[in-house]
Write an enzyme that holds these catalytic residues in place. Structure first.
Site, PDB file in Angstrom:
ATOM      1  N   HIS A  85      31.446  30.445 -14.229  1.00 19.28           N
ATOM      2  CA  HIS A  85      30.005  30.678 -14.320  1.00 19.28           C
ATOM      3  C   HIS A  85      29.348  30.626 -12.943  1.00 19.28           C
ATOM      4  O   HIS A  85      28.464  31.433 -12.640  1.00 19.28           O
ATOM      5  CB  HIS A  85      29.358  29.654 -15.249  1.00 19.28           C
ATOM      6  CG  HIS A  85      29.943  29.641 -16.618  1.00 19.28           C
ATOM      7  ND1 HIS A  85      29.727  28.612 -17.512  1.00 19.28           N
ATOM      8  CD2 HIS A  85      30.746  30.532 -17.258  1.00 19.28           C
ATOM      9  CE1 HIS A  85      30.374  28.870 -18.647  1.00 19.28           C
ATOM     10  NE2 HIS A  85      31.000  30.025 -18.503  1.00 19.28           N
ATOM     11  N   HIS A 242      28.420  36.625 -23.072  1.00 21.38           N
ATOM     12  CA  HIS A 242      29.086  35.554 -22.332  1.00 21.38           C
ATOM     13  C   HIS A 242      30.469  35.994 -21.852  1.00 21.38           C
ATOM     14  O   HIS A 242      30.897  35.605 -20.762  1.00 21.38           O
ATOM     15  CB  HIS A 242      29.221  34.282 -23.174  1.00 21.38           C
ATOM     16  CG  HIS A 242      29.769  33.148 -22.351  1.00 21.38           C
ATOM     17  ND1 HIS A 242      28.987  32.413 -21.500  1.00 21.38           N
ATOM     18  CD2 HIS A 242      31.031  32.688 -22.206  1.00 21.38           C
ATOM     19  CE1 HIS A 242      29.743  31.536 -20.873  1.00 21.38           C
ATOM     20  NE2 HIS A 242      30.989  31.674 -21.281  1.00 21.38           N
ATOM     21  N   HIS A 269      39.935  34.926 -19.976  1.00 18.64           N
ATOM     22  CA  HIS A 269      40.281  34.562 -18.598  1.00 18.64           C
ATOM     23  C   HIS A 269      41.684  35.040 -18.203  1.00 18.64           C
ATOM     24  O   HIS A 269      41.892  35.561 -17.105  1.00 18.64           O
ATOM     25  CB  HIS A 269      40.183  33.050 -18.418  1.00 18.64           C
ATOM     26  CG  HIS A 269      38.814  32.510 -18.663  1.00 18.64           C
ATOM     27  ND1 HIS A 269      37.711  32.913 -17.950  1.00 18.64           N
ATOM     28  CD2 HIS A 269      38.368  31.588 -19.556  1.00 18.64           C
ATOM     29  CE1 HIS A 269      36.648  32.268 -18.380  1.00 18.64           C
ATOM     30  NE2 HIS A 269      37.019  31.459 -19.360  1.00 18.64           N
TER      31      HIS A 269
END
Length: 316
Positions: A85, A242, A269
């Site tokens: 983030h 997100h 990821h």
């Protein structure tokens, strides 16, 4: 605010600090962002280690050591997790050089989104440097697959992200989101999207000693038949937004902005990291350019400056 695709590098105007809970450890963590000189790139300075020695960890895809629960980078004796983030914020707001001091094993999760990091950059301000900014330009498509999931880079005049997710749970379902990466869109449509997970998975992680800091204050929690957060969702498609946020952060480990379009389907990821590895391993698939002159500096190894540059499996 830094402008999109400017010809020179940037750093922060001043240092800025923030603190919060680590989503996995449940402990308080403090982070300080420091200005850095041109061509330093982005790197973490891990402090408060048991041996009393600080460790410098480049924000570079070659230092990634875990992608299961979040993105983590490390060197011998130290690592920093949940960096995505913060990295997404620095990339989307065009911060090229920054020293990140962190006194714990993970970046604080804050409210589960990148909004607090955007506020921190705004507080610090942006300084333009005289050194030229370099970009990684996609020259030909690169694709990776993992089961039913895939990710690919394709040539594109700009920096674009296109993400699609497909969950069996009807509260999430199939969602798609694409945008040209820039500070305004990131602020308005992406940075406030929170990490999410399924309550059943969270209970299992708690039993294994993970996600000790996870709560309704820093994540969207999906129950059997409802969103458990009293305030509900910030966007009707907050889940895929997100995922796009995570993708920006994971790709920021390339060490330079990527001129091209990144697409992923059912990614996370691990897949983001696999795609970045595949891209940068193929020297015919990319080149280094400078803007606005767009002078090509050739293929080959990443320049030295570039080289140094959630709480449930694949649902963060």
């Amino acid at each position: 605010m830094a402008r999109r695709r400017t010809g020179t590098q940037t750093t922060l105007g001043n240092r800025v600090s923030l603190s919060g809970v680590g989503v996995h450890s449940g402990e308080q963590v403090s982070v300080t962002l420091h200005p850095a000189e041109a061509d330093c790139g982005i790197y973490f300075n891990r402090t408060n280690l048991e041996d009393g020695r600080d460790r410098e960890i480049p924000a570079d895809f070659r230092y990634v050591n875990a992608t299961d629960l979040c993105t983590s980078i490390g060197v011998s004796g130290a690592s920093v997790a949940t960096i995505e983030h913060l990295m997404a914020t620095l990339r989307a707001l065009d911060i090229d050089n920054c020293a990140i001091e962190v006194d714990g094993p993970e970046v604080p999760v804050m409210d589960g989104s990148a909004e607090a990091f955007v506020d921190a950059v705004d507080q610090a301000g942006v300084e333009h440097l005289s050194a030229p900014r370099r970009y990684i330009r996609i020259e030909r498509p690169i694709r990776v697959e993992m089961g039913k999931s895939f990710a690919e880079f394709v040539p594109h005049d700009g920096q674009r992200i296109e993400v699609e997710i497909d969950f069996a749970n009807h509260l999430v379902g199939r969602q798609a989101f694409g945008f040209d990466v820039c500070g305004k869109v990131f602020r308005d449509e992406v940075c406030r999207a929170r990490t999410f997970g399924f309550y059943a998975d969270v209970k299992n992680l708690w039993a294994r000693g993970f996600a000790l800091g996870a709560s309704l204050e820093n994540a969207v929690v999906i129950g059997e038949d409802r969103i458990m957060n009293p305030e509900g969702l910030r966007f009707t498609d907050e889940f895929v937004r997100h995922k796009a946020l995570d993708a920006i952060g994971d790709l920021a480990l390339a060490g330079a902005p990527i001129l091209g379009c990144y697409r992923s389907y059912r990614g996370g990821h691990k897949l983001n990291h696999m795609a970045l590895q595949a891209l940068l391993a193929d020297r015919d698939a990319w080149s280094i350019v400078e803007l606005p002159a767009r002078r090509e500096t050739g293929h080959g190894e990443l320049p030295a400056a570039l080289a140094a540059a959630a709480f449930g499996p694949d649902v963060s």
